[in-house]
Write an enzyme that holds these catalytic residues in place. Sequence first.
Site, mmCIF file in Angstrom:
data_model
loop_
_atom_site.group_PDB
_atom_site.id
_atom_site.type_symbol
_atom_site.label_atom_id
_atom_site.label_comp_id
_atom_site.label_asym_id
_atom_site.label_seq_id
_atom_site.Cartn_x
_atom_site.Cartn_y
_atom_site.Cartn_z
ATOM 1 N N ASP A 1 -26.308 -10.880 12.910
ATOM 2 C CA ASP A 1 -27.365 -11.886 12.850
ATOM 3 C C ASP A 1 -28.681 -11.199 12.509
ATOM 4 O OD1 ASP A 1 -29.038 -14.044 13.214
ATOM 5 O OD2 ASP A 1 -28.901 -14.007 15.414
ATOM 6 N N ASP B 1 -13.948 -16.600 -0.483
ATOM 7 C CA ASP B 1 -12.887 -17.484 -0.011
ATOM 8 C C ASP B 1 -12.914 -18.760 -0.850
ATOM 9 O OD1 ASP B 1 -10.830 -18.344 1.813
ATOM 10 O OD2 ASP B 1 -11.822 -17.137 3.340
ATOM 11 N N ASN C 1 -31.695 -13.087 11.879
ATOM 12 C CA ASN C 1 -32.874 -13.876 12.265
ATOM 13 C C ASN C 1 -32.814 -14.339 13.717
ATOM 14 O OD1 ASN C 1 -30.880 -15.776 12.058
ATOM 15 N ND2 ASN C 1 -31.955 -17.116 10.612
ATOM 16 N N HIS D 1 -9.088 -13.604 10.596
ATOM 17 C CA HIS D 1 -9.832 -14.571 11.412
ATOM 18 C C HIS D 1 -8.938 -15.586 12.094
ATOM 19 C CE1 HIS D 1 -9.097 -16.420 7.566
ATOM 20 N NE2 HIS D 1 -9.395 -17.598 8.066
ATOM 21 N N ASP E 1 -25.252 -13.874 9.429
ATOM 22 C CA ASP E 1 -25.752 -14.422 8.177
ATOM 23 C C ASP E 1 -25.659 -13.385 7.057
ATOM 24 O OD1 ASP E 1 -28.019 -12.704 8.711
ATOM 25 O OD2 ASP E 1 -28.833 -14.306 9.971
ATOM 26 N N GLU F 1 -3.290 -17.103 0.203
ATOM 27 C CA GLU F 1 -2.708 -17.324 1.525
ATOM 28 C C GLU F 1 -1.570 -18.322 1.347
ATOM 29 O OE1 GLU F 1 -4.192 -18.625 5.975
ATOM 30 O OE2 GLU F 1 -4.836 -19.788 4.237
ATOM 31 N N ASP G 1 -30.868 -16.230 15.515
ATOM 32 C CA ASP G 1 -30.517 -17.586 15.925
ATOM 33 C C ASP G 1 -29.129 -17.639 16.555
ATOM 34 O OD1 ASP G 1 -28.909 -17.200 13.716
ATOM 35 O OD2 ASP G 1 -29.528 -19.025 12.662
#
Length: 561
Positions: free
Chosen positions: A24, A101, A26, A335, A32, A259, A28
């Site tokens: 991250d 992706d 920024n 993931h 990103d 996939e 939040d």
Amino acid sequence: MTEQAIKWWQKAVVYQVYPRSFQDSNNDGIGDLKGIESRLDYVKKLGADVIWLNPVYDSPNEDNGYDISDYEAINPEFGSMEDFESLLEEAHARGIKIVMDLVVNHSSSKHQWFIESKSSKDNDKRDFYIWRDPVDGHEPNNWGSFFAGPAWKFDETTGQYYMHLFAEGQPDLNWANPEVRQTVFDMMNRWVDKGIDGFRMDVISLLSKPDGLPDGPIPEDAHYASSNDMVANGPKIHDYIQEMREKVLNNADIMTVGEASNVDIENAKRYAAKDGSELNMVFQFEHMELDDNPNPALGKWDNAPLYLPKLKKNLTKWQNELAGVAWNSLYWENHDQPRSVSRFGSDKPEFHNVSAKMLATLLHFMQGTPYIYQGQEIGMTNAYNLGWDDFNDIDIKNARRYLVERDGLIDADTLLDYVHYKGRDNARTPMQWTDGENAGFTTGTPWLKMNNNFDTINVDAALNDENSIFYHYQKLIAFRHDLDIVTTGRYELLDPEDEQVYAYKRVGENEELLVINSFAEESIVREFDVPENAEILISNYKDDAGHTLRPYESKVYRYAK
């Protein structure tokens, strides 16, 4: 395969980045693009050639970006298109390629196409999706969603159902419509023109639905038929991908991996044929499903250890039957999978380092393109500290909703044990960079609870320890680049019925590699024919104990023939 015939992606190693959880910038609490850019030197130090980015497109995030509302806009949570272009430029400056992706089996229900499609039966976009009338007042067929529940959602406005093989917010695109295909191809070409280096294609084997959408058999204790069994590798799938090859993929020297759920060897030989008519390689799931629950109604949810001879038989099949015909992708994690050291190795402190290295060695000396999921290279583990209130994943939430609360097939405590073993959020906890606040991921509130072992398992600790898992991966990647035998050698399994050791050879014209990997938590004795001229190429112990294999010991001998 001659040296001249080797393609760049056959020597490459891919590092997968899940943007939401990587870095991250920024504060939040959400990773990103600028955060990824700030860590490119880390990926370069590891030695990876390619970054595969999970979706960064605009999305309402019902399935964490796999429900895309605009294929040509960046999700503001991740930054801007200028941020993406900067990331691409900086990656290329370091010799790192970027693979995007591609999620085109379905879009988000918030995509403008679907908003128009559902507005009326005669809208120009109606046929962009799969709509059917009710049958006897119910769903058009008995298919189930991959996320539990039915694969159909009724729309009051037009009185029809739309198909969603995944979440209700992920309506399936109608690939039988030539306009859909051309629209997708045009979008892909614009990304290629922007300079990206390839596509990882989400559930690509599901694009072609069977004619007539027939009912399927319903397993005992289940409510719905398996959409995977009914849809995967459908009648037009190879036509669609060959059309994609002709209209997009031949336009640049890019890397493609599909996939391919429910793919078998024969279909894989077509998807990943060495003639380049379709894709470069596929992700198959057979080795990821060997430890599924024997009750099909529970699907993947179980925590039983994997029987090693089953794993050896499966991986050997893919090594040998694709050799010289097609190309493998090699992975333990992504993931959608839990952490491999917790699943296939051991995350006990005394075995964590050696078992993670063993799993890395076993995979990286096989033929194929290896994929490393963020954090795998430092041995990140499953997140046992996450409870029901902490999970974000729709798959986990739906499992509790349907299997526990609706059907009573399992109690919540048992399912929680299974989730801690197999749940997708195990891989999605934020990257562990330091032992400081939120592991250096953010100074804000992380979007998903941190794994609580970041004080000992983190990048800083790995980089400061010459014996770390990170440096083991670094060495493996260098061998992949430098030793042609890893790319071209013949694979030969040894002792297929051994329940504790996975050993195999890679055989080249002038040399051989003997790869020995113990899955035992105790010392065991195994005798292998090791020539006197053999050298140890890499090991997870500092010395060689000969025929004695210590807990999770892994070593590779190299010798001339």
